[in-house]
Every structure is written in C-alpha cells, then in structure tokens.
Design an enzyme around this catalytic site. Structure first.
Site, PDB file in Angstrom:
ATOM      1  N   GLY A 120      56.462  49.126  21.658  1.00 21.41           N
ATOM      2  CA  GLY A 120      55.674  49.240  22.886  1.00 21.41           C
ATOM      3  C   GLY A 120      55.409  50.673  23.302  1.00 21.41           C
ATOM      4  O   GLY A 120      55.203  50.945  24.486  1.00 21.41           O
ATOM      5  N   LYS A 171      42.472  55.259  27.225  1.00 19.82           N
ATOM      6  CA  LYS A 171      41.136  54.788  26.855  1.00 19.82           C
ATOM      7  C   LYS A 171      40.520  53.850  27.889  1.00 19.82           C
ATOM      8  O   LYS A 171      39.293  53.666  27.911  1.00 19.82           O
ATOM      9  CB  LYS A 171      41.184  54.092  25.500  1.00 19.82           C
ATOM     10  CG  LYS A 171      41.978  52.782  25.471  1.00 19.82           C
ATOM     11  CD  LYS A 171      41.967  52.181  24.065  1.00 19.82           C
ATOM     12  CE  LYS A 171      42.753  50.872  23.989  1.00 19.82           C
ATOM     13  NZ  LYS A 171      42.746  50.307  22.613  1.00 19.82           N
ATOM     14  N   TRP A 211      52.629  43.778  14.304  1.00 24.00           N
ATOM     15  CA  TRP A 211      52.335  42.518  14.995  1.00 24.00           C
ATOM     16  C   TRP A 211      50.829  42.252  14.996  1.00 24.00           C
ATOM     17  O   TRP A 211      50.362  41.180  14.627  1.00 24.00           O
ATOM     18  CB  TRP A 211      52.877  42.556  16.420  1.00 24.00           C
ATOM     19  CG  TRP A 211      52.734  41.251  17.162  1.00 24.00           C
ATOM     20  CD1 TRP A 211      52.389  40.027  16.644  1.00 24.00           C
ATOM     21  CD2 TRP A 211      52.951  41.050  18.555  1.00 24.00           C
ATOM     22  NE1 TRP A 211      52.377  39.063  17.639  1.00 24.00           N
ATOM     23  CE2 TRP A 211      52.715  39.669  18.825  1.00 24.00           C
ATOM     24  CE3 TRP A 211      53.334  41.884  19.604  1.00 24.00           C
ATOM     25  CZ2 TRP A 211      52.834  39.122  20.110  1.00 24.00           C
ATOM     26  CZ3 TRP A 211      53.457  41.333  20.882  1.00 24.00           C
ATOM     27  CH2 TRP A 211      53.216  39.971  21.125  1.00 24.00           C
ATOM     28  N   GLN A 247      43.257  55.037  13.439  1.00 25.19           N
ATOM     29  CA  GLN A 247      44.347  54.912  14.402  1.00 25.19           C
ATOM     30  C   GLN A 247      45.679  55.287  13.769  1.00 25.19           C
ATOM     31  O   GLN A 247      46.502  55.975  14.391  1.00 25.19           O
ATOM     32  CB  GLN A 247      44.409  53.482  14.944  1.00 25.19           C
ATOM     33  CG  GLN A 247      43.266  53.105  15.858  1.00 25.19           C
ATOM     34  CD  GLN A 247      43.306  51.644  16.276  1.00 25.19           C
ATOM     35  OE1 GLN A 247      44.113  50.854  15.768  1.00 25.19           O
ATOM     36  NE2 GLN A 247      42.433  51.266  17.200  1.00 25.19           N
ATOM     37  N   ARG A 289      48.064  41.552  25.804  1.00 23.96           N
ATOM     38  CA  ARG A 289      47.966  42.519  26.897  1.00 23.96           C
ATOM     39  C   ARG A 289      47.976  41.824  28.255  1.00 23.96           C
ATOM     40  O   ARG A 289      48.220  42.466  29.281  1.00 23.96           O
ATOM     41  CB  ARG A 289      46.710  43.374  26.720  1.00 23.96           C
ATOM     42  CG  ARG A 289      46.830  44.363  25.569  1.00 23.96           C
ATOM     43  CD  ARG A 289      45.494  44.892  25.124  1.00 23.96           C
ATOM     44  NE  ARG A 289      44.692  43.847  24.492  1.00 23.96           N
ATOM     45  CZ  ARG A 289      43.537  44.078  23.866  1.00 23.96           C
ATOM     46  NH1 ARG A 289      43.052  45.315  23.819  1.00 23.96           N
ATOM     47  NH2 ARG A 289      42.870  43.086  23.314  1.00 23.96           N
ATOM     48  N   ALA A 296      48.689  49.910  14.711  1.00 27.52           N
ATOM     49  CA  ALA A 296      47.411  50.492  14.288  1.00 27.52           C
ATOM     50  C   ALA A 296      46.630  49.429  13.545  1.00 27.52           C
ATOM     51  O   ALA A 296      47.165  48.768  12.651  1.00 27.52           O
ATOM     52  CB  ALA A 296      47.626  51.704  13.401  1.00 27.52           C
ATOM     53  N   TYR A 322      54.645  37.120  12.965  1.00 28.08           N
ATOM     54  CA  TYR A 322      53.377  37.803  13.221  1.00 28.08           C
ATOM     55  C   TYR A 322      52.280  37.150  12.384  1.00 28.08           C
ATOM     56  O   TYR A 322      52.086  37.479  11.208  1.00 28.08           O
ATOM     57  CB  TYR A 322      53.487  39.289  12.881  1.00 28.08           C
ATOM     58  CG  TYR A 322      54.528  40.051  13.658  1.00 28.08           C
ATOM     59  CD1 TYR A 322      55.099  39.529  14.812  1.00 28.08           C
ATOM     60  CD2 TYR A 322      54.958  41.310  13.235  1.00 28.08           C
ATOM     61  CE1 TYR A 322      56.058  40.232  15.521  1.00 28.08           C
ATOM     62  CE2 TYR A 322      55.910  42.026  13.947  1.00 28.08           C
ATOM     63  CZ  TYR A 322      56.461  41.473  15.092  1.00 28.08           C
ATOM     64  OH  TYR A 322      57.414  42.185  15.787  1.00 28.08           O
TER      65      TYR A 322
END
Length: 336
Positions: A203, A213, A21, A286, A226, A281, A58
């Site tokens: 998710g 983080k 995404w 990542q 988010r 990622a 996406y």
C-alpha cells in the site's frame, strides 16, 4: 537500487518491490492485459527490482501464471514471494484456510503456475482462526525442510498472532499495510524487529492517491479496490488532508526533479523497519518509475519535514485500521 537483508532469512531483497495484485486482473482492478503485465514485470527487474510478490488469490491464479511467464529465463535474478490460504476456483469461500493439507496442496499448485521448483518467500495470506497455529507452522517448516520454500512469512497478522507463530518456528517476515496514509501497523513492525522478523510493506502509494495524479475526488466502479480497501482516502475529510500533505511532497519532488510518487515510496522504503516496500505497476513505464525511487534518497531533513507536516495535518496519531479477516471461518470462530 538499495538492498536489505530480510530478517534472519539470509535473503537479500531490493528495498523496492513489485506487488502483483493488480495484474491478476480480477474484479478489484477492472481487468488486465497479459502482455502489458509481462512487460511491466520484466521492466521492473531490468531496472533493479529483484523482489516480486504475488498470491494465488490475485485473479484466481492468473497473477502467479503471469509472473511465471514473465520470469522464464530470469528466475535466478529474482526473489519470488507468494502466499497460501485463500482458496480459488470452486473451493473459494471468502476465508483463509491454513491447515496442513491445504498448505501442502497449494504450494505445489503455486510452483506449477510460477514455473519454478522453489519459492523464496512463502506467506500465510490471512489469519485462519480455526486452524491451530502449530499445525500451520508445522506445514511451513516441512516445506522449508523439503526445499520447496526458503523463508516463512505471515501477512495481515497482529502481534498476538505473530507471537504465537514465533513460538513454533522462525518467522522471516511479516507483510502489513504501511505507508504515509497507513501507519497503524508500525507496532507489529516494532514487535517483530528484535526477533529478526523482516517487513514487506504494502500500500505504499495509497492506491495511487500519493502520486498526486487525482486532481479531484474520483468516482470508481462498484467493487473497485480503491473503493473497498482505500475508500476513506477518497472521501472527506481525508481527501483534503492528503492534498495538504501532497503540497509538501511536491516541493520535495521538485527539488529532486522526480515524480511525487517517488517521494512517498522512499518515505516508506527508507523506514528503518521496512525491508522492502511493495508497489504495484501495470505498465513498463510505471515499473521503471517506481524502481527509479531506489536510485536516490530522501535526506534526514526531508524526512523530518514530511513527518512534521504529517503530524500537523493528521494530528500525530497512527492512521488507518488494522486488517481484520471477516470471512466465513472467522465469523464461525467468533460465534464460538
């Protein structure tokens, strides 16, 4: 890397997958850099991930295009999963359309963007409350007969929707949101399992909060995913509760000498009902770090410890809310 069979499909998938995404670079994720995304996808595959999950929605086809470019010359090494139903371009209306004509048209568009002649796993992205399920599944069955797809999946369905689909055709997988911070979809996973329905869960890191983080509640731009999809996680009282859970995850991570996020990924990936846990990622680093979670396992005692802490902190109930499609067509349907 661990591997599992995807339901009754006969397809073996890496137990950790890369979700695409964010690499679509749409408004939800604040843009994207194509070269960096291609490097992330290639790094994921080079480090054992075989399942790549994307969708036309996406970035209005951008994510599929990037996946196609990244997997050129590597197609035989990967299982490509994409979706159908969300219109893009001038036809976009904020709802899912899964009528026969749309499915037949969109599959060819996805095949072109992905630069392939078949899709391994083709999923209805969201429920379409106006199109009869038998029409939708007849189209999916036809694509499988034609060899354009290998497996049929549905995403964001509930048990009643899944049951109706199963009455028409074998559903090979469902894609629900599922993680330490979103367990409310476990019932549909349990419902599908006896009928040979695999699970691609999304998710896994709670939009990054389970990596540990964030040291304080962050501020995101308007429209950021988010804020829209994961907003409650970055607000009280969930924020403080998650920080308590992260204390336990950090201790386990230190014992294995791994990043905290890998503990959260493995809790989901090692769940007996999960075939593959999707993790996003945006960089090669990542992707490599996420894939490395597949190189070690949580012990039964560690899983029990996480579950006990989860119960103490969150009260033992199912967390999160069911994804409910509230687009234009759904609203029309509810009005009768």
């Amino acid at each position: 890397m661990r591997f599992k069979e995807l339901g009754k499909s006969g397809i073996k998938v890496s137990n950790i997958a890369i979700g695409c995404w964010a690499i679509g670079g749409d408004k939800f994720w604040g843009g994207n850099e194509e070269k960096q995304s291609i490097e992330a996808l290639q790094a994921a595959v080079d480090n054992g991930i075989t399942l790549i999950d994307t969708a036309p929605g996406y970035g209005s086809g951008v994510s599929e295009q990037i996946v196609g470019k990244a997997m050129k010359g590597r197609r035989d090494k990967v299982v490509l999963a994409t979706k159908v139903g969300i219109p893009i371009g001038p036809d976009a209306d904020g709802a899912c359309h899964s009528d026969y004509e749309v499915i037949m048209r969109q599959v060819d568009e996805s095949l072109e963007r992905l630069q392939t002649d078949y899709i391994d796993i083709y999923q209805i992205h969201w429920p379409d409350f106006l199109t009869p399920v038998d029409e939708t599944m007849a189209a999916m069955a036809k694509l499988k007969e034609q060899g354009k797809i290998r497996a049929i999946g549905v995403s964001n369905y509930d048990e009643a929707m899944l049951a109706a689909a199963l009455d028409c055709v074998q559903i090979d997988c469902i894609q629900p949101q599922f993680s330490l911070l979103h367990t409310v979809n476990q019932p549909i996973m349990e419902f599908g399992a006896p009928q040979g329905v695999g699970v691609l869960s999304y998710g896994s890191l709670g939009s990054g909060i389970l990596t540990g983080k964030y040291k304080e509640i962050p501020t995101f731009k308007d429209g950021d995913a988010r804020t829209e999809m994961y907003g409650p996680l970055f607000q009280e009282p969930m924020w403080s509760k998650i920080q308590q859970l992260l204390v336990v995850l950090r201790e386990i991570a230190e014992a294995h000498n791994v990043p905290v996020g890998q503990v959260a990924i493995n809790w989901t990936a090692q769940h007996p009902l999960v075939s593959s846990a999707l993790v996003g990622a945006r960089t090669a680093a990542q992707a490599e770090q996420n894939a490395a979670a597949g190189e070690w396992d949580l012990t039964d005692a560690e899983i029990a410890r996480i579950n006990e802490a989860h119960t103490q902190i969150f009260g033992g109930g199912l967390l999160g809310k069911r994804a409910v499609w509230s687009g234009t067509r759904a609203k029309k349907y509810k009005r009768g």
